[in-house]
Design an enzyme around this catalytic site. Sequence first.
Site, PDB file in Angstrom:
ATOM      1  N   CYS A  69       0.837  -1.206   0.000  1.00 40.68           N
ATOM      2  CA  CYS A  69       0.000   0.000   0.000  1.00 40.68           C
ATOM      3  C   CYS A  69       0.868   1.251   0.000  1.00 40.68           C
ATOM      4  O   CYS A  69       0.493   2.283  -0.534  1.00 40.68           O
ATOM      5  CB  CYS A  69      -0.926   0.003   1.207  1.00 40.68           C
ATOM      6  SG  CYS A  69      -2.183  -1.270   1.126  1.00 40.68           S
TER       7      CYS A  69
ATOM      8  N   CYS B 268      14.199   9.059  -9.354  1.00 38.44           N
ATOM      9  CA  CYS B 268      12.904   8.407  -9.109  1.00 38.44           C
ATOM     10  C   CYS B 268      12.561   8.588  -7.631  1.00 38.44           C
ATOM     11  O   CYS B 268      13.025   9.535  -7.005  1.00 38.44           O
ATOM     12  CB  CYS B 268      12.938   6.934  -9.509  1.00 38.44           C
ATOM     13  SG  CYS B 268      14.046   5.962  -8.491  1.00 38.44           S
TER      14      CYS B 268
END
Lengths: 485, 126
Positions: A254, A438
């Site tokens: 999650c 990133c």
Amino acid sequence: MDPITGKIERLKAQISETEVELQQLKAQLARLEALLSLPSPSSEAQANDQPTESSRKWTWPLEEEEYTRYGRQLILPSVGIRGQLRLKSAAILVVGAGGLGCPAAAYLAGAGVGTLGVVDGDTVELSNLHRQIAHNTARVGIKKADSLIQYCRGLNPEVRYVGYGEHLTPQNAQDVVSAYDVVLDCTDHPTSRYLISDICVLLGKPLVSASALRTDGQLIVLNNPPATQGSADGGPCYRCVFPKPPPADSVVSCGEGGILGPVVGVMGVLQALESIKLLAAGTGKENYQGPGEPLTPSLLLFSAYSPTPFRSIKMRGRRSNCFACSASSMLTLKELKTGSLDYVQFCGVTTPINILQPGERVSATDYKSILASGINRGSLLLDVREKEHFDIAKIPGAINIPFSTFQTKSRSTSNGYSAHLEWLPEDVSSDTPIYVVCRVGNDSQLVAKKLKDLGLDRHGERFIGDIKGGMKAWKLEVNQTMPFT
Amino acid sequence: MTEVMATTTETTVTDNTSKNDDTPTLSVIVEFTGGLEMLFSDQRRHVLSIPTTDKSGKPVTVAYLIEYLCENTMRDTRKELFILDDHLRPGILVLINDADWELEGEETYEIQNGDNILFVSTLHGG
Ligand SMILES: [Zn+2]
């Protein structure tokens, strides 16, 4: 606010909250004591026929207050007084006090189960609160198991609560799980899912399993009925449905993938519902007779944004060669406890990516100096996080080319990659350096490598590299005043 | 059901007489969920026309469809997130007309016109 002040504030809030709870408990005690000393209306009426002492005694199977508390569900044919008594005599274990465990435990506590156990070794974090609704801001930093029980106790103090502030392990699983009638898997990783399934098979407990990610959820009742290993009458276990774990790299948490609060909430509520259905019908008890018609195991799929959000899928029964529940299974409690099953190894671990040479990686601090010095004037910074992350916060001047677009096949070219270079400004000179950034520094390496493989470094004329540690490092080392997601 | 069968037979016959231009096809609905849709242009539902038979002339199976999807429908180069060691990657369930494919013969199930084939990636979050 510095960490110590923050902690003091939290403790103060927690103390005042606990004081309120204490007041409520005292008030409740006073109410109950008052009830005992008052003659009940019925005893007045019957006073003439019966001795006073015994007529004052409440002789009904539930406590007087419970008829009021559970009245709305008591009058349902699917529960009734029998079902309520079964709930009251049942012990349920919730493994995981997160997005699934919070709503599941709350509804089970509300419904009046006898004992509710909660297992979780984690502590409450601020990023949990949008979905893990039993915790709260003041309880950030305390054990999730304690926090969830605190919430449930406020909801229904009649339940007996048992907290386990540790993760379920092969070593403690038998001791923890054996005291319960039904188990809820509210955890968030394949390793715990296989372990919970195995112990439920070995101890003969039905398992209500759910999971959620982004806007999807899944629910399945496993090992139901919980027949012994090798019995064809038993329902499938987690290993029957998923004999092999997915590759570790394909498992998305999650934290990485995101999760919408109500999505995981729906799944947790459904777990509570399935457990109540099982318990009120008498599953897991000696007098369990089984349902009238054979159980067809089914998997419920929930997709919040689909035109048909709920879909129920007919599933297979027990697998005849299942590692855990088949006749040929070698799985035993002893074997589990001695640790001969390595769940972490079975599910695999993601190895950190390290494919660039040290010289191809710059630290966030160094990149800041490079920018400031102007050495690499006009250098390109590619931010390969998905658009949602980029929209929240970025390094000035960065171009967003999400990682997924680098994975797209091109229809027009044979090598399939030239289409991804549209972002490269045409007037850029052949030695303009390209930096890739990133989230935490894995995808950036893959993209930098890919760009080199495509020949963009022009045999060393152009520097191509990444920012080590990604935006996380950028926040830590260079700019604390930016959100990190 | 009979109508579907008739159509299938008829188109197969056409296949013998005509050449590639007019390959008989089956219409299937393929759906992806649990994150797999990301490999397929972020689209959950695909209505596809696939050949009725494979190269050797046998009716197409789910195994054929999986390979077909990789070659023709997938827009992502990360094939390994769908196929591993020539089979569907562990952790993906296949549901044929809302039933587990293990009830239908798994990879050997012969696809019928109008079938709904759902690929579900298991979720682990909680
Ligand atoms: Zn099994």
